[in-house]
Design an enzyme around this catalytic site. Structure first.
Site, PDB file in Angstrom:
ATOM      1  N   GLY A  44     -36.801-115.812 -31.123  1.00 47.33           N
ATOM      2  CA  GLY A  44     -37.437-115.921 -32.449  1.00 47.33           C
ATOM      3  C   GLY A  44     -38.663-115.275 -32.583  1.00 47.33           C
ATOM      4  O   GLY A  44     -38.715-114.589 -33.804  1.00 47.33           O
ATOM      5  N   ASP A  65     -33.545-109.517 -22.173  1.00 52.90           N
ATOM      6  CA  ASP A  65     -32.950-110.722 -22.559  1.00 52.90           C
ATOM      7  C   ASP A  65     -31.582-110.836 -21.874  1.00 52.90           C
ATOM      8  O   ASP A  65     -31.111-109.719 -21.467  1.00 52.90           O
ATOM      9  CB  ASP A  65     -32.738-110.771 -24.047  1.00 52.90           C
ATOM     10  N   SER A  72     -26.916-121.668 -33.232  1.00 54.88           N
ATOM     11  CA  SER A  72     -27.961-122.394 -33.387  1.00 54.88           C
ATOM     12  C   SER A  72     -29.477-121.325 -33.295  1.00 54.88           C
ATOM     13  O   SER A  72     -30.651-121.855 -33.765  1.00 54.88           O
ATOM     14  CB  SER A  72     -28.428-123.319 -32.434  1.00 54.88           C
ATOM     15  N   LEU A  74     -29.591-118.825 -35.473  1.00 50.45           N
ATOM     16  CA  LEU A  74     -29.612-117.798 -36.482  1.00 50.45           C
ATOM     17  C   LEU A  74     -30.760-118.439 -37.545  1.00 50.45           C
ATOM     18  O   LEU A  74     -30.993-117.566 -38.463  1.00 50.45           O
ATOM     19  CB  LEU A  74     -28.152-117.870 -37.029  1.00 50.45           C
ATOM     20  N   GLN A  75     -31.014-119.651 -37.163  1.00 51.49           N
ATOM     21  CA  GLN A  75     -32.227-120.283 -38.123  1.00 51.49           C
ATOM     22  C   GLN A  75     -33.279-119.589 -38.144  1.00 51.49           C
ATOM     23  O   GLN A  75     -34.247-119.784 -39.001  1.00 51.49           O
ATOM     24  CB  GLN A  75     -32.261-121.667 -37.766  1.00 51.49           C
ATOM     25  N   LYS A  89     -27.146-110.751 -26.904  1.00 52.96           N
ATOM     26  CA  LYS A  89     -28.395-110.555 -27.908  1.00 52.96           C
ATOM     27  C   LYS A  89     -28.837-108.970 -27.875  1.00 52.96           C
ATOM     28  O   LYS A  89     -29.136-108.544 -28.695  1.00 52.96           O
ATOM     29  CB  LYS A  89     -29.475-111.370 -27.430  1.00 52.96           C
ATOM     30  N   ASP A 133     -40.067-118.145 -24.074  1.00 47.89           N
ATOM     31  CA  ASP A 133     -40.071-119.432 -24.859  1.00 47.89           C
ATOM     32  C   ASP A 133     -40.554-120.358 -23.477  1.00 47.89           C
ATOM     33  O   ASP A 133     -40.079-121.645 -23.728  1.00 47.89           O
ATOM     34  CB  ASP A 133     -38.947-119.745 -25.570  1.00 47.89           C
ATOM     35  N   CYS A 191     -38.784-125.861 -27.771  1.00 41.31           N
ATOM     36  CA  CYS A 191     -38.567-125.684 -28.970  1.00 41.31           C
ATOM     37  C   CYS A 191     -37.113-126.418 -29.407  1.00 41.31           C
ATOM     38  O   CYS A 191     -36.859-126.957 -30.298  1.00 41.31           O
ATOM     39  CB  CYS A 191     -38.514-124.447 -29.549  1.00 41.31           C
ATOM     40  N   CYS A 341     -30.772-138.061 -23.554  1.00 40.79           N
ATOM     41  CA  CYS A 341     -30.769-137.314 -24.762  1.00 40.79           C
ATOM     42  C   CYS A 341     -30.340-135.980 -24.668  1.00 40.79           C
ATOM     43  O   CYS A 341     -29.066-136.041 -24.118  1.00 40.79           O
ATOM     44  CB  CYS A 341     -32.460-137.176 -24.978  1.00 40.79           C
TER      45      CYS A 341
END
Ligand SMILES: [Zn+2]
Length: 382
Positions: A44, A65, A72, A74-75, A89, A133, A191, A341
């Site tokens: 991100g 990376d 998910s 690409l948002q 990536k 992250d 996130c 969850c």
């Protein structure tokens, strides 16, 4: 500084808007071309940073990376596209950067940054952009930057809030001065758990790119000794001053003389999601066995309704975490409760609350993601 590289005719045209800027000019553009910048993470934050630094022609962009592009991502991870889903990536990033600016030399490091390789990888660059992250990599990046004397252009994001600063400069504080110890594992949701507005990393990563260019040019007032706080929901920007801490073990007393085990330091050396000590865990395989044996227990899904729509474990009932405390009164205390969850962080909280209220509660370790891996791959991962 070594001889600055010349600009070709194509580059003179390409960067004409920089060349007319008094603070950049031909010499500034040649400094940008000579610069070597490392982006830790091509996600991100790394996406906008990589795009703007490439467009500005930072001569060498390093990328660390080890992930593959997931739908998910690409948002918010605008460096990657739909055609790149499933590809590494770094491969996707290299193609996009070369299309944007073929003059940029892209160096890829397809690895997880660790205490063993960080000094070697970071040492080959002038400036490090922290787009990580997770806390373990963030402390690792910080300590390596302090040890190497490299600027650490920091950014972080969560939901609608962002932070940015420039750490490890000779006259400024480091990340540890601000955050001396990592939060207990599981206390701060990621996130993936808590969500993030897709444009927020765009804002923060672009600020990181701006600070990087200013450091290369030696112009303006960088975010050294200042933490920029961004509240995108109310669109408010604040800066708070941050002093170097004289007892900071990294940049103050300098007792950190080599890199440590950051997973252990951050409590993430085992499974992040089961690291909460007072929670009793159940693995997906154990849960599957209990379901097969038709044992009597309540299976509670504490995710949000939209996640429930994506997929669920048969026999579960949905009680989103935000409504669990109110719903406890209607639950049968004599029955054992298993909560789950997405990845096991929210449900660890739920299990703790239930145990505190007198329930025999177990947390499904790894959540529905691990259920999908270990038991039932037909349950979609997201
Ligand atoms: Zn420090």
């Amino acid at each position: 500084m070594a001889e600055l590289p010349p600009l070709s005719r194509d580059e003179l045209l390409r960067y004409s808007r920089h060349l007319v800027l008094p603070d950049v000019g031909v010499d500034g553009q040649r400094r940008i071309k000579a610069a070597r910048v490392l982006l830790v993470g091509a996600g991100g934050l790394g996406s906008p940073a990589a795009l703007y630094l490439a467009a500005a022609c930072v001569g060498t962009l390093g990328l660390v990376d080890f992930d593959v592009v997931d739908i998910s991502n690409l948002q918010r991870q605008v460096l990657h596209g739909t055609s790149g889903v499933g590809r590494p990536k770094l491969e996707s990033a290299r193609a996009r950067i070369h299309d944007l600016n073929p003059h940029v030399n892209v160096e890829t490091h397809e690895t997880r940054l660790t205490s063993d390789n960080a000094l070697d990888i970071l040492g080959a660059y002038d400036i490090v952009v922290d787009g990580t992250d997770n806390f373990a990599t963030r402390y690792l990046t910080n300590d390596a930057c302090v040890l190497l004397g490299k600027p650490n252009v920091f950014g972080s994001i969560f939901r609608f809030d962002g932070q940015a600063s420039v750490f490890a400069m000779p006259d400024g504080p480091c990340y540890r001065c601000l955050f001396p110890t990592p939060p207990p594992p599981g206390q701060v949701p990621s996130c993936a758990e808590g969500g993030v507005l897709g444009v927020l990393p765009g804002l923060v990563g672009t600020i990181q790119a701006t600070e990087t260019l200013k450091l290369i040019l030696g112009t303006g007032e960088p975010l050294v000794g200042r933490l920029l706080l961004i509240d995108a929901l109310n669109m408010r920007f604040h800066t708070v001053s941050v002093q170097r801490d004289p007892v900071c073990p990294a940049c103050g007393t300098r007792e950190i003389t080599s890199l440590i085990d950051y997973d252990e330091y951050c409590g993430t050396s085992t499974n992040t999601h089961s690291a909460t000590k007072d929670v009793v865990d159940l693995t997906p395989s154990e849960l599957a066995q209990r379901l097969t044996d038709k044992e009597d227990f309540a299976l509670i899904d504490v995710r949000e309704p939209y996640e429930w729509q994506i997929g669920r474990i048969p026999g579960a009932q949905l009680i989103p975490l935000g409504t669990l405390r109110a719903a406890m009164a209607s639950l049968d205390k004599t029955r054992e409760v298993v909560v789950y969850c997405r990845s096991g962080v929210r449900s660890a909280d739920a299990a703790r609350w239930l145990r505190a209220a007198g329930f025999r509660a177990l947390n499904l370790t790894g959540g529905i993601l691990r259920w999908s891996d270990d038991v039932d791959p037909s349950v979609p991962k997201y």
